[in-house]
Design a protein around this motif. Structure first.
Motif, PDB file in Angstrom:
ATOM      1  N   UNK A  93       0.831  -1.357   0.148  1.00  0.00           N
ATOM      2  CA  UNK A  93       0.020  -0.009   0.037  1.00  0.00           C
ATOM      3  C   UNK A  93       1.125   1.249  -0.028  1.00  0.00           C
ATOM      4  N   UNK A  94       1.811   1.027   0.574  1.00  0.00           N
ATOM      5  CA  UNK A  94       2.930   2.428   0.671  1.00  0.00           C
ATOM      6  C   UNK A  94       3.362   2.769  -0.561  1.00  0.00           C
ATOM      7  N   UNK A  95       3.663   1.766  -1.547  1.00  0.00           N
ATOM      8  CA  UNK A  95       4.174   2.034  -2.782  1.00  0.00           C
ATOM      9  C   UNK A  95       3.055   2.710  -3.720  1.00  0.00           C
ATOM     10  N   UNK A  96       2.070   2.290  -3.731  1.00  0.00           N
ATOM     11  CA  UNK A  96       0.773   2.559  -4.227  1.00  0.00           C
ATOM     12  C   UNK A  96       0.497   4.160  -3.968  1.00  0.00           C
ATOM     13  N   UNK A  97       0.418   4.186  -2.607  1.00  0.00           N
ATOM     14  CA  UNK A  97       0.359   5.570  -1.990  1.00  0.00           C
ATOM     15  C   UNK A  97       1.314   6.575  -2.537  1.00  0.00           C
ATOM     16  N   UNK A  98       2.394   6.400  -2.438  1.00  0.00           N
ATOM     17  CA  UNK A  98       3.733   7.100  -2.870  1.00  0.00           C
ATOM     18  C   UNK A  98       3.564   7.417  -4.339  1.00  0.00           C
ATOM     19  N   UNK A  99       3.387   6.634  -5.037  1.00  0.00           N
ATOM     20  CA  UNK A  99       3.073   6.991  -6.521  1.00  0.00           C
ATOM     21  C   UNK A  99       1.945   7.728  -6.692  1.00  0.00           C
ATOM     22  N   UNK A 100       0.870   7.609  -6.156  1.00  0.00           N
ATOM     23  CA  UNK A 100      -0.290   8.540  -6.057  1.00  0.00           C
ATOM     24  C   UNK A 100      -0.003   9.840  -5.546  1.00  0.00           C
ATOM     25  N   UNK A 101       0.818  10.016  -4.608  1.00  0.00           N
ATOM     26  CA  UNK A 101       1.260  11.189  -4.032  1.00  0.00           C
ATOM     27  C   UNK A 101       1.921  12.005  -5.157  1.00  0.00           C
TER      28      UNK A 101
END
Length: 116
Positions: A93-101
């Motif tokens: 989830x942290x990777x998906x959130x980071x890319x989204x940010x």
């Protein structure tokens, strides 16, 4: 004539999200090497807090699409950190959130640049 410069919260958000993303990609490799480095989720929390502060400043003036991307992304990041702290489970989830940010801040930066 005096020029007034404003702090660009998108650049802070992009920088923080990129550094966090690189940290999350490289750190697992460093833990394999026997040099005594251990992972501390508080570092992730620090990056997320910087990103959250930037989001608070941006959400007031951004479009609905950018707001949605940023809010969902920071929620995924915080959720991943909480899961990691409480359950000691690493999620993607942290990777998906980071890319989204990164995407959300970039879109807002481009929209802001077009308007001015």
């Amino acid at each position: 004539m005096k020029t007034k410069t404003t702090f660009n919260w998108d650049l802070l958000g992009i920088s923080s999200a990129t550094i966090c993303f690189v940290h999350c990609l490289i750190f697992p490799i460093l833990t394999i090497i026997p040099i005594g480095i251990t992972h501390n989720p508080l570092i992730d929390l620090l990056f997320a807090s910087i990103g959250f502060f930037a989001i608070i400043k941006i959400v007031k003036k951004a479009t609905l699409l950018v707001n949605s991307i940023l809010i969902v992304s920071i929620t995924l990041i915080f959720l991943s950190i909480v899961i990691e702290i409480l359950l000691d489970v690493h999620t993607y989830l942290i990777f998906i959130g980071g890319i989204g940010m990164i995407i959300g801040h970039y879109l807002n930066y481009k929209n802001h640049k077009i308007k001015h």
